[in-house]
Scaffold this active site. Structure first.
Site, PDB file in Angstrom:
ATOM      1  N   ARG A  52       0.841  -1.198   0.000  1.00  0.00           N
ATOM      2  CA  ARG A  52       0.000   0.000   0.000  1.00  0.00           C
ATOM      3  C   ARG A  52       0.878   1.252   0.000  1.00  0.00           C
ATOM      4  NH1 ARG A  52       1.666   1.900   4.137  1.00  0.00           N
ATOM      5  NH2 ARG A  52       0.573   3.834   3.692  1.00  0.00           N
ATOM      6  N   GLY A  53       0.197   2.419  -0.133  1.00  0.00           N
ATOM      7  CA  GLY A  53       0.945   3.669  -0.229  1.00  0.00           C
ATOM      8  C   GLY A  53       1.139   3.997  -1.704  1.00  0.00           C
ATOM      9  N   ALA A  54       0.839   5.239  -2.074  1.00  0.00           N
ATOM     10  CA  ALA A  54       0.762   5.589  -3.493  1.00  0.00           C
ATOM     11  C   ALA A  54       2.012   5.201  -4.305  1.00  0.00           C
ATOM     12  CB  ALA A  54       0.460   7.083  -3.627  1.00  0.00           C
ATOM     13  N   ARG A  89      -6.742   0.144  -7.188  1.00  0.00           N
ATOM     14  CA  ARG A  89      -6.800   1.228  -6.193  1.00  0.00           C
ATOM     15  C   ARG A  89      -6.930   2.531  -6.981  1.00  0.00           C
ATOM     16  NH1 ARG A  89      -4.266   0.938  -0.907  1.00  0.00           N
ATOM     17  NH2 ARG A  89      -5.948   2.411  -0.533  1.00  0.00           N
ATOM     18  N   GLN A 200      -3.057   3.033   9.532  1.00  0.00           N
ATOM     19  CA  GLN A 200      -1.704   3.168   8.960  1.00  0.00           C
ATOM     20  C   GLN A 200      -0.766   3.911   9.902  1.00  0.00           C
ATOM     21  OE1 GLN A 200      -4.526   3.601   7.260  1.00  0.00           O
ATOM     22  NE2 GLN A 200      -4.330   3.027   5.116  1.00  0.00           N
ATOM     23  N   ASP A 240      -1.858  11.019  -2.286  1.00  0.00           N
ATOM     24  CA  ASP A 240      -2.122   9.991  -3.295  1.00  0.00           C
ATOM     25  C   ASP A 240      -2.311  10.592  -4.683  1.00  0.00           C
ATOM     26  OD1 ASP A 240      -3.054   8.894  -0.556  1.00  0.00           O
ATOM     27  OD2 ASP A 240      -2.631   7.172  -1.846  1.00  0.00           O
TER      28      ASP A 240
HETATM   29  O1  MRU Z   1      -4.718   3.449   1.629  1.00  0.00           O
HETATM   30  P1  MRU Z   1      -3.236   3.638   1.686  1.00  0.00           P
HETATM   31  O2  MRU Z   1      -2.626   3.122   2.929  1.00  0.00           O
HETATM   32  O3  MRU Z   1      -2.571   3.116   0.429  1.00  0.00           O
HETATM   33  O4  MRU Z   1      -3.078   5.205   1.702  1.00  0.00           O
HETATM   34  C1  MRU Z   1      -1.802   5.776   1.795  1.00  0.00           C
HETATM   35  C2  MRU Z   1      -1.847   7.237   1.968  1.00  0.00           C
HETATM   36  O5  MRU Z   1      -2.888   7.846   1.966  1.00  0.00           O
HETATM   37  C3  MRU Z   1      -0.532   7.943   2.054  1.00  0.00           C
HETATM   38  O6  MRU Z   1      -0.654   9.085   2.856  1.00  0.00           O
HETATM   39  C4  MRU Z   1      -0.117   8.374   0.652  1.00  0.00           C
HETATM   40  O7  MRU Z   1      -0.131   7.273  -0.216  1.00  0.00           O
HETATM   41  C5  MRU Z   1       1.202   8.998   0.646  1.00  0.00           C
HETATM   42  S1  MRU Z   1       2.430   7.763   0.648  1.00  0.00           S
HETATM   43  C6  MRU Z   1       3.954   8.244   0.437  1.00  0.00           C
END
Ligand code: MRU
Length: 360
Positions: A52-54, A89, A200, A240
């Site tokens: 996960r994470g963009a 996603r 998270q 994201d």
């Molecule tokens: O749903 P997630 O855990 O994938 O969401 C992640 C976030 O919202 C982070 O803040 C975002 O991706 C920035 S990551 C460097």
């Protein structure tokens, strides 16, 4: 990032037909890695948020497309795999960005050339992510150092979600600057939003602890109170998707932090690599906001006294539940966007990237 004495990235190639990932659904209770050998394995890992994470989703998507080419390198499969992965996603634009880049490279090639080229390109995108995050960290650390000089006591930051090493290939976006400032001797402390429903913030706390950064976990609604009390100097988050004019789509609850920061006269900074900027986005409200399973709200996962990771239902079965996973912070609430090229107020963001012409 080190776990114990071992340096890890959040995704890594294994030979040229598998990838290793950290199973983030088990953190912070257990550190476990997984080997993914098919495009469907990676797709499932993205959907379930094992990955996960963009930025990390983007890189994992690139590797998934490379695995798909190993399975069937036809034009049809290239299109189908791209579409299936892209839908996994919808909010984080990094996934679309990485898949578009891969497809643009692979489409003109013959099927026989695609798998090898795709694998090399995915590795290249991964390495680029690491370099971008290091540059973001350098720029953010200069900012944090300057802010610390003003407050003359440990700098108090507040962050939401996890924009750290785990959300990227390495170093993180928002946390990259925190790590670099901490390593440079800037005294700081981080308030870590729990970030319901997926928590998270627990990943952020785990990362910060591994790096020795002082931090305190708080419930999501505590931030406004801490700001009013004078216990926060700045808010620093990742994103994201950022529009060309600086509107920020990030984890649900980010907008409320930006509102509270504005009400308390505090700076609100967003750290992003350029692949997170959607230059085609005209209307901030056109960002697709992912609606996730209501089970994420109605159930909680933790570690039982037995030591087993356990999930329990906390909501009555008759209760109607909704789970929008992201929100949008309008550019007017954003003090600055920290990128690999430097820091810009939203109106000046496009000037940092003259090669991209914002839409309309
Ligand atoms: O749903 P997630 O855990 O994938 O969401 C992640 C976030 O919202 C982070 O803040 C975002 O991706 C920035 S990551 C460097």
């Amino acid at each position: 990032m080190k776990v114990g004495n071992t340096h890890y990235r959040s995704v890594w190639p294994i030979g040229d037909d598998a990838v290793g990932v950290i199973d983030q659904t088990r953190l912070p209770h257990a550190f476990a890695t997984r080997t993914l050998t098919t495009a469907d394995d990676v797709l499932a890992a993205i959907k379930t948020m094992a990955v996960r994470g963009a930025p990390l989703i983007g890189v994992a998507g690139a590797y998934a497309l490379a695995l798909a080419m190993r399975e069937d390198a036809s034009d049809t499969n290239l299109t189908t795999a791209h579409q299936r992965l892209n839908a996994a996603r919808p909010t984080a634009v990094n996934l679309r960005w990485a898949l578009d880049r891969m497809s643009a490279l692979l489409t003109p090639l013959s099927p026989a050339q695609r798998a090898h080229t795709a694998w090399l390109e995915a590795a290249c995108i991964a390495d680029e992510d690491v370099a971008l995050n290091q540059s973001i960290g350098r720029n953010a650390a200069v900012l944090l150092q300057a802010m610390h000089a003003d407050v003359k006591r440990p700098l108090q930051l507040l962050t939401h979600c996890n924009a750290g090493w785990l959300a990227t290939v390495d170093f993180g976006t928002a946390l990259s600057g925190i790590y670099q400032a901490h390593d440079a001797g800037v005294p700081l402390h981080v308030w870590v939003d729990e970030t319901r429903p997926r928590n998270q913030g627990l990943l952020t706390a785990w990362e910060l602890a591994a790096h020795g950064v002082p931090h305190t976990l708080i419930v999501d609604s505590a931030g406004g109170h801490l700001m009013q009390r004078g216990d926060v100097d700045l808010v620093l988050v990742g994103a994201d998707r950022v529009s060309a004019r600086g509107d920020v789509a990030n984890k649900i609850g980010t907008y409320m932090k930006a509102l509270a920061a504005r009400d308390n006269g505090l700076p609100f900074f967003v750290a992003v690599p350029s692949p997170t900027i959607d230059w085609s986005l005209r209307d901030q409200m056109n960002v697709p906001i992912e609606e996730r399973s209501v089970d994420e709200v109605s159930r909680l996962t933790g570690i039982a006294a037995s030591g087993n990771i356990t999930t329990v239902r906390v909501v009555d079965q008759s209760t109607t539940v909704a789970n929008p996973a992201f929100d949008i912070t309008p550019a007017r609430l954003v003090t600055g966007i920290i990128t690999e090229r430097g820091i810009a107020a939203p109106p000046d963001l496009a000037a940092l990237f003259p090669e991209f012409r914002p839409a309309g």
